[in-house]
Design a protein around this motif. Sequence first.
Motif, PDB file in Angstrom:
ATOM      1  N   VAL B 121       0.823  -1.220   0.000  1.00  0.00           N
ATOM      2  CA  VAL B 121       0.000   0.000   0.000  1.00  0.00           C
ATOM      3  C   VAL B 121       0.855   1.267   0.000  1.00  0.00           C
ATOM      4  CG1 VAL B 121      -1.659   1.340   1.328  1.00  0.00           C
ATOM      5  CG2 VAL B 121      -2.040  -1.107   0.958  1.00  0.00           C
ATOM      6  N   PRO B 122       1.809   1.406   0.913  1.00  0.00           N
ATOM      7  CA  PRO B 122       2.595   2.652   0.859  1.00  0.00           C
ATOM      8  C   PRO B 122       3.432   2.795  -0.406  1.00  0.00           C
ATOM      9  CG  PRO B 122       3.391   1.190   2.611  1.00  0.00           C
ATOM     10  CD  PRO B 122       2.121   0.612   2.103  1.00  0.00           C
ATOM     11  N   VAL B 123       3.926   1.688  -0.948  1.00  0.00           N
ATOM     12  CA  VAL B 123       4.700   1.783  -2.193  1.00  0.00           C
ATOM     13  C   VAL B 123       3.801   2.274  -3.327  1.00  0.00           C
ATOM     14  CG1 VAL B 123       5.830   0.413  -3.988  1.00  0.00           C
ATOM     15  CG2 VAL B 123       6.486   0.102  -1.608  1.00  0.00           C
ATOM     16  N   VAL B 124       2.605   1.719  -3.418  1.00  0.00           N
ATOM     17  CA  VAL B 124       1.688   2.133  -4.489  1.00  0.00           C
ATOM     18  C   VAL B 124       1.245   3.582  -4.290  1.00  0.00           C
ATOM     19  CG1 VAL B 124      -0.629   1.765  -5.445  1.00  0.00           C
ATOM     20  CG2 VAL B 124       0.893  -0.185  -5.063  1.00  0.00           C
ATOM     21  N   LEU B 125       0.948   3.941  -3.058  1.00  0.00           N
ATOM     22  CA  LEU B 125       0.528   5.331  -2.818  1.00  0.00           C
ATOM     23  C   LEU B 125       1.652   6.298  -3.159  1.00  0.00           C
ATOM     24  CD1 LEU B 125      -1.546   5.068   0.489  1.00  0.00           C
ATOM     25  CD2 LEU B 125      -2.387   5.436  -1.838  1.00  0.00           C
ATOM     26  N   CYS B 126       2.884   5.900  -2.896  1.00  0.00           N
ATOM     27  CA  CYS B 126       4.025   6.761  -3.178  1.00  0.00           C
ATOM     28  C   CYS B 126       4.334   6.806  -4.673  1.00  0.00           C
ATOM     29  CB  CYS B 126       5.243   6.270  -2.388  1.00  0.00           C
ATOM     30  SG  CYS B 126       6.733   7.258  -2.646  1.00  0.00           S
ATOM     31  N   ASP B 127       4.472   5.637  -5.278  1.00  0.00           N
ATOM     32  CA  ASP B 127       5.015   5.585  -6.639  1.00  0.00           C
ATOM     33  C   ASP B 127       3.960   5.501  -7.731  1.00  0.00           C
ATOM     34  OD1 ASP B 127       7.614   5.827  -5.771  1.00  0.00           O
ATOM     35  OD2 ASP B 127       7.878   3.661  -5.499  1.00  0.00           O
ATOM     36  N   SER B 132       2.692  12.172  -0.954  1.00  0.00           N
ATOM     37  CA  SER B 132       3.835  12.437  -0.074  1.00  0.00           C
ATOM     38  C   SER B 132       3.787  11.493   1.127  1.00  0.00           C
ATOM     39  CB  SER B 132       3.789  13.881   0.412  1.00  0.00           C
ATOM     40  OG  SER B 132       2.706  14.052   1.312  1.00  0.00           O
ATOM     41  N   TYR B 133       4.899  11.385   1.821  1.00  0.00           N
ATOM     42  CA  TYR B 133       4.922  10.528   3.012  1.00  0.00           C
ATOM     43  C   TYR B 133       3.887  11.010   4.038  1.00  0.00           C
ATOM     44  CZ  TYR B 133       9.321   8.218   1.569  1.00  0.00           C
ATOM     45  OH  TYR B 133      10.283   7.475   0.928  1.00  0.00           O
ATOM     46  N   GLU B 134       3.744  12.313   4.125  1.00  0.00           N
ATOM     47  CA  GLU B 134       2.783  12.872   5.078  1.00  0.00           C
ATOM     48  C   GLU B 134       1.361  12.470   4.705  1.00  0.00           C
ATOM     49  OE1 GLU B 134       3.519  16.976   5.763  1.00  0.00           O
ATOM     50  OE2 GLU B 134       1.641  17.299   6.812  1.00  0.00           O
ATOM     51  N   GLY B 145       7.576   7.904  10.260  1.00  0.00           N
ATOM     52  CA  GLY B 145       8.702   6.969  10.223  1.00  0.00           C
ATOM     53  C   GLY B 145       8.284   5.580   9.765  1.00  0.00           C
ATOM     54  N   THR B 146       7.076   5.205  10.092  1.00  0.00           N
ATOM     55  CA  THR B 146       6.559   3.898   9.657  1.00  0.00           C
ATOM     56  C   THR B 146       6.361   3.887   8.150  1.00  0.00           C
ATOM     57  OG1 THR B 146       5.447   3.617  11.787  1.00  0.00           O
ATOM     58  CG2 THR B 146       4.671   2.248   9.958  1.00  0.00           C
ATOM     59  N   VAL B 147       5.849   4.977   7.617  1.00  0.00           N
ATOM     60  CA  VAL B 147       5.694   5.078   6.164  1.00  0.00           C
ATOM     61  C   VAL B 147       7.047   4.929   5.493  1.00  0.00           C
ATOM     62  CG1 VAL B 147       5.104   6.649   4.271  1.00  0.00           C
ATOM     63  CG2 VAL B 147       3.622   6.498   6.282  1.00  0.00           C
ATOM     64  N   ARG B 148       8.021   5.655   6.005  1.00  0.00           N
ATOM     65  CA  ARG B 148       9.362   5.628   5.417  1.00  0.00           C
ATOM     66  C   ARG B 148       9.941   4.215   5.441  1.00  0.00           C
ATOM     67  NH1 ARG B 148      12.843   9.307   8.753  1.00  0.00           N
ATOM     68  NH2 ARG B 148      13.389   7.412   9.878  1.00  0.00           N
ATOM     69  N   SER B 149       9.830   3.555   6.567  1.00  0.00           N
ATOM     70  CA  SER B 149      10.425   2.215   6.664  1.00  0.00           C
ATOM     71  C   SER B 149       9.669   1.202   5.813  1.00  0.00           C
ATOM     72  CB  SER B 149      10.482   1.763   8.125  1.00  0.00           C
ATOM     73  OG  SER B 149       9.187   1.663   8.668  1.00  0.00           O
ATOM     74  N   ARG B 150       8.350   1.370   5.725  1.00  0.00           N
ATOM     75  CA  ARG B 150       7.583   0.404   4.919  1.00  0.00           C
ATOM     76  C   ARG B 150       7.846   0.585   3.431  1.00  0.00           C
ATOM     77  NH1 ARG B 150       1.647   0.003   7.935  1.00  0.00           N
ATOM     78  NH2 ARG B 150       2.457  -0.855   9.890  1.00  0.00           N
TER      79      ARG B 150
END
Lengths: 146, 167
Positions: B121-127, B132-134, B145-150
């Motif tokens: 989910v975070p990879v798809v939302l990002c890329d 944004s991470y926020e 920080g959890t978003v960043r690490s995931r």
Amino acid sequence: MNDESLLSAYVDDELDATTRAEVEARVAESDELRVVLDDVRAMRSVVRGLPDVTAPAGFWERMLAADADEVVSLADERRRRRPRTRWSFAGAAAAAAIIGVAAIPQQEPVQPRLATLTQSHSDRASLDNDVVINLAGVVVSQDLAP
Amino acid sequence: MADGIPTWEEVARDHGGLLYRVAYRLAGNHEDAQDLVQEALLRVRKGLERYELGSLEGWLARIVTNVFLDDVRRKQRRPTDALPDDAERVLPESPSAEDASAQLADEIQAAIAALPEEFRVPVVLCDVADQSYEQIAAALDVPLGTVRSRIHRGRGLLRDALKDFEL
């Protein structure tokens, strides 16, 4: 660097200037971190570079045609009974008959004839023996009744 | 559009492409993507009155993500209803497809679909959704920080899955 995830944040431009400079300094000192950074960049590019994907033909017609309270209710009912099913063409056709025709960007407007829709719906409802689809037919009939 | 709030039809027309892209990359196949978009649009329609002006695409990405995660949870409760995540990979359109780049795209999509949801989910939302991470942290209700690490972990898993391919 204790937290390698900073490398992803670095590539995504999500770091403040101080942390960014710190990451750059650490990477400059470490072949291992440079390899990880290259991998991060590569994976980011790979996902972002995937070809665009679009819905199958007719999907948006069905979605916009379904913008009617009656059909939303029917969809809710169908989803409750059969969670993995989607609106059938017959259901969408019934919806189109209810609310008319919607113009879709990038696709030809659809103006199916009512008689065709009704017949199609009727045929599909009979074949599927689907109670909910049959209910959609009832909605059409009631809406079209004088 | 009244008071800057788009109509349901405007959302579908102007932002449907983004919804579908995110749904497809999360689900990994057209069949499930259509289900996700359908459900997301119903939620959009019901929730438009509560939409607060801001990043509409962020709001939409959050909705389709929630639909996806709800679907994952439902399948976990009812595992016999689940289809294989890589159904399209099991049954490729043509085993002798000439288009190498299309094949590679399929492999990449399969690798994304194989990621655990917490990373996918975070990879798809990002890329894919370019959030944004926020925004991702807000959508998933997790710390930055959890978003960043995931995202980082997700990319690492993708790298492992695709190590045999020339990228």
